[in-house]
Write a protein that holds these residues in place. Structure first.
Motif, PDB file in Angstrom:
ATOM      1  N   GLY A 103       0.840  -1.192   0.000  1.00 26.46           N
ATOM      2  CA  GLY A 103       0.000   0.000   0.000  1.00 26.46           C
ATOM      3  C   GLY A 103       0.872   1.237   0.000  1.00 26.46           C
ATOM      4  O   GLY A 103       1.653   1.460  -0.912  1.00 26.46           O
ATOM      5  N   ASP A 104       0.753   2.021   1.065  1.00 29.53           N
ATOM      6  CA  ASP A 104       1.549   3.256   1.147  1.00 29.53           C
ATOM      7  C   ASP A 104       2.660   3.164   2.192  1.00 29.53           C
ATOM      8  O   ASP A 104       3.237   4.162   2.591  1.00 29.53           O
ATOM      9  N   LYS A 105       2.968   1.936   2.641  1.00 28.32           N
ATOM     10  CA  LYS A 105       4.009   1.726   3.659  1.00 28.32           C
ATOM     11  C   LYS A 105       5.098   0.794   3.138  1.00 28.32           C
ATOM     12  O   LYS A 105       4.839  -0.100   2.343  1.00 28.32           O
ATOM     13  N   MET A 106       6.309   1.033   3.616  1.00 30.35           N
ATOM     14  CA  MET A 106       7.401   0.097   3.350  1.00 30.35           C
ATOM     15  C   MET A 106       7.174  -1.129   4.227  1.00 30.35           C
ATOM     16  O   MET A 106       6.799  -1.001   5.386  1.00 30.35           O
ATOM     17  N   THR A 107       7.407  -2.303   3.688  1.00 30.51           N
ATOM     18  CA  THR A 107       7.334  -3.526   4.494  1.00 30.51           C
ATOM     19  C   THR A 107       8.623  -3.630   5.313  1.00 30.51           C
ATOM     20  O   THR A 107       9.619  -2.958   5.001  1.00 30.51           O
ATOM     21  N   PRO A 108       8.638  -4.465   6.337  1.00 32.24           N
ATOM     22  CA  PRO A 108       9.893  -4.659   7.082  1.00 32.24           C
ATOM     23  C   PRO A 108      11.042  -5.111   6.166  1.00 32.24           C
ATOM     24  O   PRO A 108      12.176  -4.654   6.317  1.00 32.24           O
ATOM     25  N   VAL A 109      10.736  -5.969   5.199  1.00 34.44           N
ATOM     26  CA  VAL A 109      11.755  -6.417   4.243  1.00 34.44           C
ATOM     27  C   VAL A 109      12.223  -5.230   3.394  1.00 34.44           C
ATOM     28  O   VAL A 109      13.412  -5.058   3.149  1.00 34.44           O
ATOM     29  N   GLY A 110      11.272  -4.398   2.958  1.00 32.66           N
ATOM     30  CA  GLY A 110      11.601  -3.220   2.165  1.00 32.66           C
ATOM     31  C   GLY A 110      12.450  -2.233   2.942  1.00 32.66           C
ATOM     32  O   GLY A 110      13.397  -1.644   2.405  1.00 32.66           O
ATOM     33  N   LEU A 111      12.116  -2.053   4.211  1.00 31.95           N
ATOM     34  CA  LEU A 111      12.876  -1.132   5.059  1.00 31.95           C
ATOM     35  C   LEU A 111      14.319  -1.615   5.223  1.00 31.95           C
ATOM     36  O   LEU A 111      15.257  -0.826   5.114  1.00 31.95           O
ATOM     37  N   GLU A 112      14.486  -2.904   5.440  1.00 33.94           N
ATOM     38  CA  GLU A 112      15.840  -3.457   5.565  1.00 33.94           C
ATOM     39  C   GLU A 112      16.608  -3.319   4.257  1.00 33.94           C
ATOM     40  O   GLU A 112      17.797  -3.003   4.257  1.00 33.94           O
ATOM     41  N   LYS A 113      15.937  -3.554   3.134  1.00 33.32           N
ATOM     42  CA  LYS A 113      16.565  -3.404   1.820  1.00 33.32           C
ATOM     43  C   LYS A 113      17.009  -1.949   1.621  1.00 33.32           C
ATOM     44  O   LYS A 113      18.117  -1.679   1.165  1.00 33.32           O
ATOM     45  N   LEU A 114      16.128  -1.015   1.970  1.00 38.22           N
ATOM     46  CA  LEU A 114      16.433   0.409   1.823  1.00 38.22           C
ATOM     47  C   LEU A 114      17.610   0.803   2.726  1.00 38.22           C
ATOM     48  O   LEU A 114      18.509   1.520   2.303  1.00 38.22           O
ATOM     49  N   LYS A 115      17.607   0.311   3.953  1.00 37.01           N
ATOM     50  CA  LYS A 115      18.695   0.631   4.885  1.00 37.01           C
ATOM     51  C   LYS A 115      20.026   0.066   4.395  1.00 37.01           C
ATOM     52  O   LYS A 115      21.057   0.725   4.519  1.00 37.01           O
ATOM     53  N   SER A 116      20.007  -1.117   3.808  1.00 37.06           N
ATOM     54  CA  SER A 116      21.265  -1.676   3.296  1.00 37.06           C
ATOM     55  C   SER A 116      21.711  -0.949   2.035  1.00 37.06           C
ATOM     56  O   SER A 116      22.903  -0.828   1.778  1.00 37.06           O
ATOM     57  N   ALA A 117      20.763  -0.435   1.254  1.00 39.01           N
ATOM     58  CA  ALA A 117      21.095   0.313   0.038  1.00 39.01           C
ATOM     59  C   ALA A 117      21.572   1.727   0.362  1.00 39.01           C
ATOM     60  O   ALA A 117      22.281   2.339  -0.428  1.00 39.01           O
ATOM     61  N   MET A 118      21.159   2.241   1.518  1.00 44.00           N
ATOM     62  CA  MET A 118      21.477   3.622   1.892  1.00 44.00           C
ATOM     63  C   MET A 118      22.083   3.703   3.290  1.00 44.00           C
ATOM     64  O   MET A 118      21.523   4.329   4.183  1.00 44.00           O
ATOM     65  N   PRO A 119      23.248   3.099   3.507  1.00 43.71           N
ATOM     66  CA  PRO A 119      23.846   3.162   4.847  1.00 43.71           C
ATOM     67  C   PRO A 119      24.249   4.581   5.249  1.00 43.71           C
ATOM     68  O   PRO A 119      24.496   4.842   6.423  1.00 43.71           O
ATOM     69  N   HIS A 120      24.252   5.477   4.293  1.00 42.66           N
ATOM     70  CA  HIS A 120      24.640   6.866   4.531  1.00 42.66           C
ATOM     71  C   HIS A 120      23.476   7.741   5.000  1.00 42.66           C
ATOM     72  O   HIS A 120      23.664   8.905   5.297  1.00 42.66           O
ATOM     73  N   ALA A 121      22.253   7.179   5.056  1.00 40.29           N
ATOM     74  CA  ALA A 121      21.064   7.943   5.447  1.00 40.29           C
ATOM     75  C   ALA A 121      20.703   7.696   6.913  1.00 40.29           C
ATOM     76  O   ALA A 121      21.027   6.661   7.486  1.00 40.29           O
ATOM     77  N   ASP A 122      20.010   8.652   7.493  1.00 41.73           N
ATOM     78  CA  ASP A 122      19.527   8.554   8.873  1.00 41.73           C
ATOM     79  C   ASP A 122      18.066   8.095   8.831  1.00 41.73           C
ATOM     80  O   ASP A 122      17.193   8.818   8.360  1.00 41.73           O
ATOM     81  N   PHE A 123      17.809   6.907   9.325  1.00 39.41           N
ATOM     82  CA  PHE A 123      16.471   6.315   9.273  1.00 39.41           C
ATOM     83  C   PHE A 123      15.688   6.496  10.571  1.00 39.41           C
ATOM     84  O   PHE A 123      14.604   5.933  10.725  1.00 39.41           O
ATOM     85  N   THR A 124      16.200   7.262  11.514  1.00 34.43           N
ATOM     86  CA  THR A 124      15.589   7.398  12.831  1.00 34.43           C
ATOM     87  C   THR A 124      14.107   7.746  12.744  1.00 34.43           C
ATOM     88  O   THR A 124      13.269   7.058  13.327  1.00 34.43           O
ATOM     89  N   GLU A 125      13.750   8.790  12.033  1.00 34.79           N
ATOM     90  CA  GLU A 125      12.346   9.199  11.924  1.00 34.79           C
ATOM     91  C   GLU A 125      11.561   8.289  10.987  1.00 34.79           C
ATOM     92  O   GLU A 125      10.426   7.930  11.268  1.00 34.79           O
ATOM     93  N   PHE A 126      12.151   7.920   9.868  1.00 35.37           N
ATOM     94  CA  PHE A 126      11.447   7.113   8.869  1.00 35.37           C
ATOM     95  C   PHE A 126      11.016   5.763   9.438  1.00 35.37           C
ATOM     96  O   PHE A 126       9.934   5.271   9.131  1.00 35.37           O
ATOM     97  N   GLU A 127      11.845   5.157  10.292  1.00 37.47           N
ATOM     98  CA  GLU A 127      11.515   3.861  10.883  1.00 37.47           C
ATOM     99  C   GLU A 127      10.249   3.927  11.740  1.00 37.47           C
ATOM    100  O   GLU A 127       9.521   2.946  11.845  1.00 37.47           O
ATOM    101  N   GLN A 128       9.986   5.079  12.352  1.00 35.64           N
ATOM    102  CA  GLN A 128       8.803   5.237  13.198  1.00 35.64           C
ATOM    103  C   GLN A 128       7.516   5.129  12.382  1.00 35.64           C
ATOM    104  O   GLN A 128       6.524   4.598  12.848  1.00 35.64           O
ATOM    105  N   SER A 129       7.542   5.644  11.172  1.00 33.56           N
ATOM    106  CA  SER A 129       6.386   5.600  10.285  1.00 33.56           C
ATOM    107  C   SER A 129       6.896   5.529   8.851  1.00 33.56           C
ATOM    108  O   SER A 129       7.089   6.555   8.200  1.00 33.56           O
ATOM    109  N   PRO A 130       7.154   4.304   8.373  1.00 36.61           N
ATOM    110  CA  PRO A 130       7.778   4.146   7.051  1.00 36.61           C
ATOM    111  C   PRO A 130       6.810   4.356   5.870  1.00 36.61           C
ATOM    112  O   PRO A 130       6.593   3.475   5.051  1.00 36.61           O
ATOM    113  N   ASP A 131       6.235   5.558   5.817  1.00 32.01           N
ATOM    114  CA  ASP A 131       5.328   5.893   4.720  1.00 32.01           C
ATOM    115  C   ASP A 131       6.145   6.138   3.457  1.00 32.01           C
ATOM    116  O   ASP A 131       7.143   6.860   3.488  1.00 32.01           O
ATOM    117  N   VAL A 132       5.679   5.567   2.357  1.00 32.76           N
ATOM    118  CA  VAL A 132       6.341   5.741   1.074  1.00 32.76           C
ATOM    119  C   VAL A 132       6.452   7.227   0.738  1.00 32.76           C
ATOM    120  O   VAL A 132       7.480   7.686   0.241  1.00 32.76           O
TER     121      VAL A 132
END
Length: 136
Positions: free
Chosen positions: A78-107
């Motif tokens: 839907g409009d949210k990243m799945t847990p698998v998607g979030l992990e994929k994104l975090k591994s693709a972007m180790p240079h980004a800060d996911f602190t806020e995005f992890e709380q509400s992973p809205d696309v």
């Protein structure tokens, strides 16, 4: 000689100012590329080109700005990243800060991950890798 974080930031700031046609004082470390600086998808290609030229680095397609993650149903529900998607994104972007995005992973809020600081982190990582290759 390795550049300091301040030197990298200053060069990234110049690149973004030129690429996006914004004033230097608008390019703050926490500024988002799209929301705060008005970048559009076509601008990302220009930014990558300018960063490569400014820092003499090679940025493989999709490395700084991951592609195709939002088009994969395994990564988005839907409009949210799945847990698998979030992990994929975090591994693709180790240079980004996911602190806020992890709380509400809205696309829709994914673009907030692309900040000036994210680019500085990325460039520092690339420069460090280049440095270790040339000195190692």
């Amino acid at each position: 000689m390795a550049l300091s974080r301040e030197e990298v930031f200053a060069k990234v700031k110049d690149v973004l100012s030129d690429a996006l046609g914004v004033d230097d004082d608008e390019v703050k470390s926490e500024a988002t590329l799209q929301g705060d600086l008005g970048a559009e998808s076509i601008d990302f290609l220009d930014i990558v080109f300018r960063l490569e030229k400014e820092f003499s680095i090679k940025i493989p397609k999709g490395e700084l700005f991951p592609e195709d993650i939002l088009n994969n149903p395994e990564f988005v529900d839907g409009d949210k990243m799945t847990p698998v998607g979030l992990e994929k994104l975090k591994s693709a972007m180790p240079h980004a800060d996911f602190t806020e995005f992890e709380q509400s992973p809205d696309v829709d809020s994914m673009s907030n991950l692309f900040t000036v600081n994210t680019i500085v982190n990325y460039v520092e990582t690339k420069l460090a890798a280049t440095q270790s290759v040339t000195t190692g």
